[in-house]
Design an enzyme around this catalytic site. Structure first.
Site, PDB file in Angstrom:
ATOM      1  N   HIS A  82       0.837  -1.191   0.000  1.00 21.56           N
ATOM      2  CA  HIS A  82       0.000   0.000   0.000  1.00 21.56           C
ATOM      3  C   HIS A  82       0.870   1.238   0.000  1.00 21.56           C
ATOM      4  CE1 HIS A  82      -3.648   2.313   0.722  1.00 21.56           C
ATOM      5  NE2 HIS A  82      -2.895   3.088   1.477  1.00 21.56           N
ATOM      6  N   ASP A 161     -14.608   4.228   8.246  1.00 17.44           N
ATOM      7  CA  ASP A 161     -13.637   5.073   7.546  1.00 17.44           C
ATOM      8  C   ASP A 161     -14.314   5.916   6.479  1.00 17.44           C
ATOM      9  OD1 ASP A 161     -10.840   5.917   6.995  1.00 17.44           O
ATOM     10  OD2 ASP A 161     -11.318   5.063   5.034  1.00 17.44           O
ATOM     11  N   ARG A 168     -13.640  14.278   7.961  1.00 17.59           N
ATOM     12  CA  ARG A 168     -12.302  14.873   8.131  1.00 17.59           C
ATOM     13  C   ARG A 168     -11.980  15.813   6.983  1.00 17.59           C
ATOM     14  NH1 ARG A 168      -8.758   9.891   8.072  1.00 17.59           N
ATOM     15  NH2 ARG A 168      -7.041  11.371   8.147  1.00 17.59           N
ATOM     16  N   SER A 183      -6.943   5.071   9.612  1.00 23.83           N
ATOM     17  CA  SER A 183      -7.712   4.986   8.368  1.00 23.83           C
ATOM     18  C   SER A 183      -7.089   3.972   7.410  1.00 23.83           C
ATOM     19  CB  SER A 183      -7.762   6.381   7.729  1.00 23.83           C
ATOM     20  OG  SER A 183      -8.210   6.327   6.402  1.00 23.83           O
ATOM     21  N   LYS A 187      -8.277  -0.426   6.792  1.00 25.61           N
ATOM     22  CA  LYS A 187      -8.628  -0.996   5.485  1.00 25.61           C
ATOM     23  C   LYS A 187      -7.698  -2.151   5.112  1.00 25.61           C
ATOM     24  CE  LYS A 187      -8.743   3.265   4.073  1.00 25.61           C
ATOM     25  NZ  LYS A 187      -8.848   4.575   3.404  1.00 25.61           N
TER      26      LYS A 187
HETATM   27  N1  URA Z   1      -5.270   7.594   2.914  1.00 28.99           N
HETATM   28  C1  URA Z   1      -6.272   7.037   3.623  1.00 28.99           C
HETATM   29  O1  URA Z   1      -6.813   6.008   3.220  1.00 28.99           O
HETATM   30  N2  URA Z   1      -6.660   7.631   4.759  1.00 28.99           N
HETATM   31  C2  URA Z   1      -6.100   8.757   5.221  1.00 28.99           C
HETATM   32  O2  URA Z   1      -6.497   9.240   6.266  1.00 28.99           O
HETATM   33  C3  URA Z   1      -5.057   9.340   4.481  1.00 28.99           C
HETATM   34  C4  URA Z   1      -4.663   8.719   3.337  1.00 28.99           C
END
Ligand code: URA
Ligand code: CA
Length: 434
Positions: A82, A161, A168, A183, A187
């Site tokens: 990622h 999220d 946010r 966050s 995931k």
């Molecule tokens: N990428 C994400 O998935 N979440 C964040 O808070 C920042 C970058």
């Protein structure tokens, strides 16, 4: 328990308990706690931070808010990679088949980022016919037989999220280390991989602009991953200029294929090899970096990695012949050369602005509803530190629609700063956090 007490506690700089964090996440997802109270709590978190335990509790509470993916139908160690987001990050398109060709199991579920340029899914969809929507059992079969598959997220993964990120975004609370770490890691954990390699970007095109902040984010994410029982490693890598030459969807697929064919030595290839070598190590397929690099070089030079990519494309309904002839990818109508106005050295590239000029041409989305044009984008001709003469080509713009062209060119030229002396060279990989 009352949300006002929790807001008050965090506002006073105190540490929240797991029960309090669960109460806030559950209440927000089920609608019993409204946006305005969560906004206040997010701002209190932004100012006062969260410690490592709170950040992990938040992550696990977010994971529990929705479905999790069961990858047990795939044999072996499932590895995911990622990137925390940058401009023109083409690494997954090459690293995934490269690692699969060395025996890795890359089961990747990608999101569809908003922003300058498309996400990995958008890039893959620029391959004629390719579908990123595959049923879970078919996806697992592809990974078992080919070693890799990349699909869009299915199911209701981490609904907390989705709601929190949207809030946010409009309350100026995105750029907080704990909130970003929770966050991203929620995931990754919900997506089911056993091992995770994180590419934490640093610099003008990244969330974290300084190396110190990026290292702190990398450490927070590695701690969460390991506490959740996933082998996690993070590399902090440079995002002070676009990675590689291509910025745009089909253009990046072309660049990825050319790397898999053995071309394009340089920063993009180096970052891909560094990430891929860690993907092999956390998969128990190499003991150390030297062994990993040797395996990767072999799978590249033998053509095995390119073959894996072509098999993945074919399995997902795409045209595998693009791997032999990138001319089969979408092409823009007009190529426009953008040139330097003066002599000097390239001292800075405002990376986010370069991404924006590609977006203005149609390579990315301003809103969720925007449709991406796969053919358009930029092909960079110069790197940070290069010497240029007035009239030298800085980039070639691939254009279908002239509507925003002038603005795109102007922003690009303003973003590429030409100075009178050579600037200090940037590192490519700043740190590895295990
Ligand atoms: N990428 C994400 O998935 N979440 C964040 O808070 C920042 C970058
Ligand atoms: Ca690129």
């Amino acid at each position: 328990m009352h949300i006002t007490d929790i807001i008050h506690k965090k506002r006073s700089g105190k540490v929240l308990s797991k029960e309090e964090i669960d109460f806030f996440i559950n209440g927000y997802v089920d609608g019993s706690i409204p946006d305005y109270q969560v906004s206040a709590l997010l701002m209190a978190i932004w100012f006062n931070g969260m410690n490592a335990q709170e950040t992990t509790d938040l992550t696990l509470s977010m994971v529990a808010s929705g479905d999790t993916v069961d990858l047990s139908g795939i044999s072996g160690i499932k590895v995911d990679k990622h990137s925390t987001g940058g401009v023109a990050d083409t690494t997954t398109l090459v690293a995934a088949p490269l690692v699969a060709a060395c025996g890795g199991r890359v089961a990747k579920m990608s999101g569809r980022g908003l922003g300058h340029t498309g996400g990995t899914l958008d890039k893959l969809e620029s391959i004629p016919g390719l579908s990123i929507e595959q049923p879970m059992d078919v996806f697992q079969k592809f990974v078992n037989t080919i070693g890799v598959s990349v699909i869009g997220q299915t199911g209701n993964l981490v609904p907390a999220d989705k709601k929190l990120y949207a809030l946010r975004d409009v309350t100026e609370t995105v750029d907080n280390l704990s909130l970003i770490a929770a966050s991203i890691m929620s995931k990754k954990i919900a997506s089911g991989a056993d091992a995770i390699v994180l590419d934490v970007k640093t610099g003008s095109g990244a969330f974290m602009k300084t190396v110190d902040d990026s290292i702190a984010l990398a450490k927070a994410m590695v701690d969460i991953g390991n506490l959740a029982g996933r082998r996690t490693v993070a590399l902090v890598t440079d995002m002070n200029q676009p990675l590689g030459n291509a910025v745009g969807n089909a253009l990046e697929v072309q660049e990825a294929i050319e790397i898999l064919q053995g071309g394009h030595p340089g920063d993009l290839r180096d970052v891909i090899f560094a990430l891929s070598s860690w993907m092999l190590m956390v998969s128990d397929l190499a003991e150390n970096e030297d062994e990993a690099m040797e395996k990767l070089e072999k799978s590249l030079s033998s053509g095995a990695a390119l073959k894996v990519f072509s098999e993945m494309i074919k399995a997902q309904g795409g045209d595998p012949l693009v791997c032999e002839d990138t001319g089969r990818l979408a092409k823009a109508k007009n190529l426009i050369s953008v040139k330097a106005d003066k002599n000097g050295w390239i001292t800075e590239m405002e990376n986010a602005e370069i991404g924006l000029s590609a977006m203005l041409l149609g390579a990315g989305r301003q809103t969720k509803e925007d449709v991406i044009d796969p053919a358009v984008g930029l092909w960079m001709k110069k790197r940070l530190g290069d010497e240029v003469k007035a009239g030298d080509e800085l980039a070639v713009f691939h254009v279908n629609d002239d509507k925003n062209l002038e603005e795109a060119v102007n922003r690009f030229k303003a973003a590429v700063k030409i100075g009178s002396s050579k600037a200090e060279e940037k590192k490519l990989i700043y740190k590895i956090v295990e």
